[in-house]
Motif scaffolding. Structure first.
Motif, PDB file in Angstrom:
ATOM      1  N   LEU A 113      -4.244   4.154  -8.082  1.00 53.29           N
ATOM      2  CA  LEU A 113      -3.288   3.616  -7.116  1.00 53.29           C
ATOM      3  C   LEU A 113      -3.692   3.968  -5.681  1.00 53.29           C
ATOM      4  O   LEU A 113      -3.558   3.146  -4.771  1.00 53.29           O
ATOM      5  CB  LEU A 113      -1.887   4.158  -7.413  1.00 53.29           C
ATOM      6  CG  LEU A 113      -1.245   3.689  -8.720  1.00 53.29           C
ATOM      7  CD1 LEU A 113       0.107   4.368  -8.913  1.00 53.29           C
ATOM      8  CD2 LEU A 113      -1.088   2.181  -8.747  1.00 53.29           C
ATOM      9  N   GLU A 114      -4.195   5.188  -5.481  1.00 56.01           N
ATOM     10  CA  GLU A 114      -4.583   5.597  -4.136  1.00 56.01           C
ATOM     11  C   GLU A 114      -5.799   4.819  -3.645  1.00 56.01           C
ATOM     12  O   GLU A 114      -5.879   4.468  -2.461  1.00 56.01           O
ATOM     13  CB  GLU A 114      -4.866   7.101  -4.120  1.00 56.01           C
ATOM     14  CG  GLU A 114      -3.610   7.950  -4.250  1.00 56.01           C
ATOM     15  CD  GLU A 114      -3.916   9.423  -4.399  1.00 56.01           C
ATOM     16  OE1 GLU A 114      -5.104   9.795  -4.250  1.00 56.01           O
ATOM     17  OE2 GLU A 114      -2.980  10.198  -4.670  1.00 56.01           O
TER      18      GLU A 114
ATOM     19  N   GLY B 119       1.726   6.865  -6.917  1.00 54.46           N
ATOM     20  CA  GLY B 119       0.672   7.803  -7.263  1.00 54.46           C
ATOM     21  C   GLY B 119       1.069   9.237  -7.004  1.00 54.46           C
ATOM     22  O   GLY B 119       0.754  10.139  -7.792  1.00 54.46           O
TER      23      GLY B 119
ATOM     24  N   GLY C 116       0.815  -1.208   0.000  1.00 59.43           N
ATOM     25  CA  GLY C 116       0.000   0.000   0.000  1.00 59.43           C
ATOM     26  C   GLY C 116       0.845   1.253   0.000  1.00 59.43           C
ATOM     27  O   GLY C 116       0.531   2.232  -0.687  1.00 59.43           O
TER      28      GLY C 116
ATOM     29  N   LEU D  50      -6.596   1.769  -4.452  1.00 58.55           N
ATOM     30  CA  LEU D  50      -6.109   0.449  -4.080  1.00 58.55           C
ATOM     31  C   LEU D  50      -5.323   0.506  -2.773  1.00 58.55           C
ATOM     32  O   LEU D  50      -5.394  -0.410  -1.948  1.00 58.55           O
ATOM     33  CB  LEU D  50      -5.235  -0.113  -5.205  1.00 58.55           C
ATOM     34  CG  LEU D  50      -5.949  -0.390  -6.536  1.00 58.55           C
ATOM     35  CD1 LEU D  50      -4.943  -0.822  -7.592  1.00 58.55           C
ATOM     36  CD2 LEU D  50      -7.028  -1.453  -6.369  1.00 58.55           C
ATOM     37  N   ALA D  51      -4.561   1.586  -2.574  1.00 59.56           N
ATOM     38  CA  ALA D  51      -3.762   1.722  -1.354  1.00 59.56           C
ATOM     39  C   ALA D  51      -4.647   1.861  -0.127  1.00 59.56           C
ATOM     40  O   ALA D  51      -4.329   1.321   0.944  1.00 59.56           O
ATOM     41  CB  ALA D  51      -2.836   2.929  -1.471  1.00 59.56           C
TER      42      ALA D  51
ATOM     43  N   LEU E 144       2.142   1.866  -3.496  1.00 53.12           N
ATOM     44  CA  LEU E 144       1.097   2.418  -4.351  1.00 53.12           C
ATOM     45  C   LEU E 144       0.929   3.915  -4.113  1.00 53.12           C
ATOM     46  O   LEU E 144       0.771   4.698  -5.061  1.00 53.12           O
ATOM     47  CB  LEU E 144      -0.225   1.691  -4.104  1.00 53.12           C
ATOM     48  CG  LEU E 144      -0.286   0.218  -4.520  1.00 53.12           C
ATOM     49  CD1 LEU E 144      -1.597  -0.400  -4.059  1.00 53.12           C
ATOM     50  CD2 LEU E 144      -0.128   0.070  -6.026  1.00 53.12           C
TER      51      LEU E 144
END
Length: 299
Positions: free
Chosen positions: A239-240, A35, A28, A242-243, A31
């Motif tokens: 990406l954020e 991002g 995380g 998912l993080a 990611l």
């Protein structure tokens, strides 16, 4: 079948479970960093488009292209959601669109480094409010010190409206973090992000069209607008989201304190803005605070 799964989980090796959680947190963090790099360099390149399309026109291109790309790639399912789900998605979109509009208005009036420095105060405040660990106050305070040092040499004589826009963008950034996490929990894959980006496009496109007019349709404006959308919106927001499924909101918010350091680097490489020794020290403090947040997330 369900009982079997629960029994297997209960008898699993605790050490392996801790290692899996650690790897998830580390992933995380990666990611978030990828991002952040993408969005700051995208913002630096976006400022080069302001003379042609203006701030509102540029943000309209960025958000609209990002929305179209996400809708095509994800093909979000629109049925089967409750009113509460749609309220979260629409709120997420309004926060996303407002954050971009206010931030681009800010960097149209003040330099990129100070603008991001002011904007990041929103996530820093969020980290203090939402955290339940005393250590997070230390990392947030250290990051805030770095943020202050980074902008100390540039804040004198800044345009008042630019400062206000940057602070407003910070408030929307904090709202974006909270609503992003909720959307990720309510919507599968990147569906919530795609819907929110479409809402943000509906908010920003009329403003951009009214400001820039037919300029937005010129090939010399459309091409860089698409590139900025990918760098500043499509990649980092995905990406954020998912993080935020792997990290607590407080840790994510502290990691966002890296934004001023990355903005200063992007400003140096893309816009030729040099870094002072005080700014280098500020970057070191912010990186240290982010490293502390990573360590706390892995425990």
């Amino acid at each position: 079948m369900t009982t079997t799964v629960r029994d297997a989980s209960a008898t699993a090796d605790p050490l392996l479970q801790r290692r899996a959680a650690g790897y998830g947190s580390l992933g995380g963090v990666g990611l978030v960093l990828l991002g952040a790099v993408s969005v700051q360099f995208g913002s630096a390149f976006a400022s080069l488009l302001f003379p042609r399309a203006g701030a509102l026109g540029t943000v309209a291109l960025r958000v609209t292209f990002a929305a179209l790309l996400l809708l095509v790639v994800t093909r979000p399912r629109l049925r089967g959601y409750t009113r509460a789900d749609w309220a979260v998605a629409c709120g997420f979109g309004l926060a996303l669109g407002s954050m971009n509009i206010l931030f681009y208005q800010a960097i149209d009036r003040i330099p990129l480094g100070p603008a991001v420095t002011l904007e990041v105060l929103g996530p820093l405040l969020l980290s203090v409010v939402t955290s339940r660990r005393a250590a997070s106050l230390l990392w947030a305070g250290l990051a805030l010190t770095g943020v202050y040092l980074l902008g100390q040499g540039d804040f004198s004589g800044l345009d008042g409206a630019g400062v206000a826009f940057a602070l407003g963008a910070g408030v929307m950034w904090a709202a974006y973090i909270l609503l992003n996490a909720r959307a990720g929990a309510r919507f599968p894959r990147l569906d919530g992000l795609a819907i929110a980006m479409a809402v943000a496009a509906l908010l920003s496109l009329p403003l951009g069209a009214a400001s820039a007019g037919g300029t937005l349709l010129e090939p010399a404006v459309l091409a860089p607008g698409l590139a900025i959308a990918v760098l500043s919106s499509g990649i980092p927001y995905a990406l954020e989201l998912l993080a935020l499924r792997r990290l607590p909101a407080a840790t994510f918010a502290v990691l966002m304190s890296l934004a001023p350091a990355l903005a200063a680097t992007a400003g140096f490489l893309v816009l030729g803005q040099e870094l002072s020794w005080a700014q280098c020290l500020a970057i070191a403090l912010v990186v240290l605070a982010s490293a502390g947040a990573v360590r706390m997330a892995r425990r």
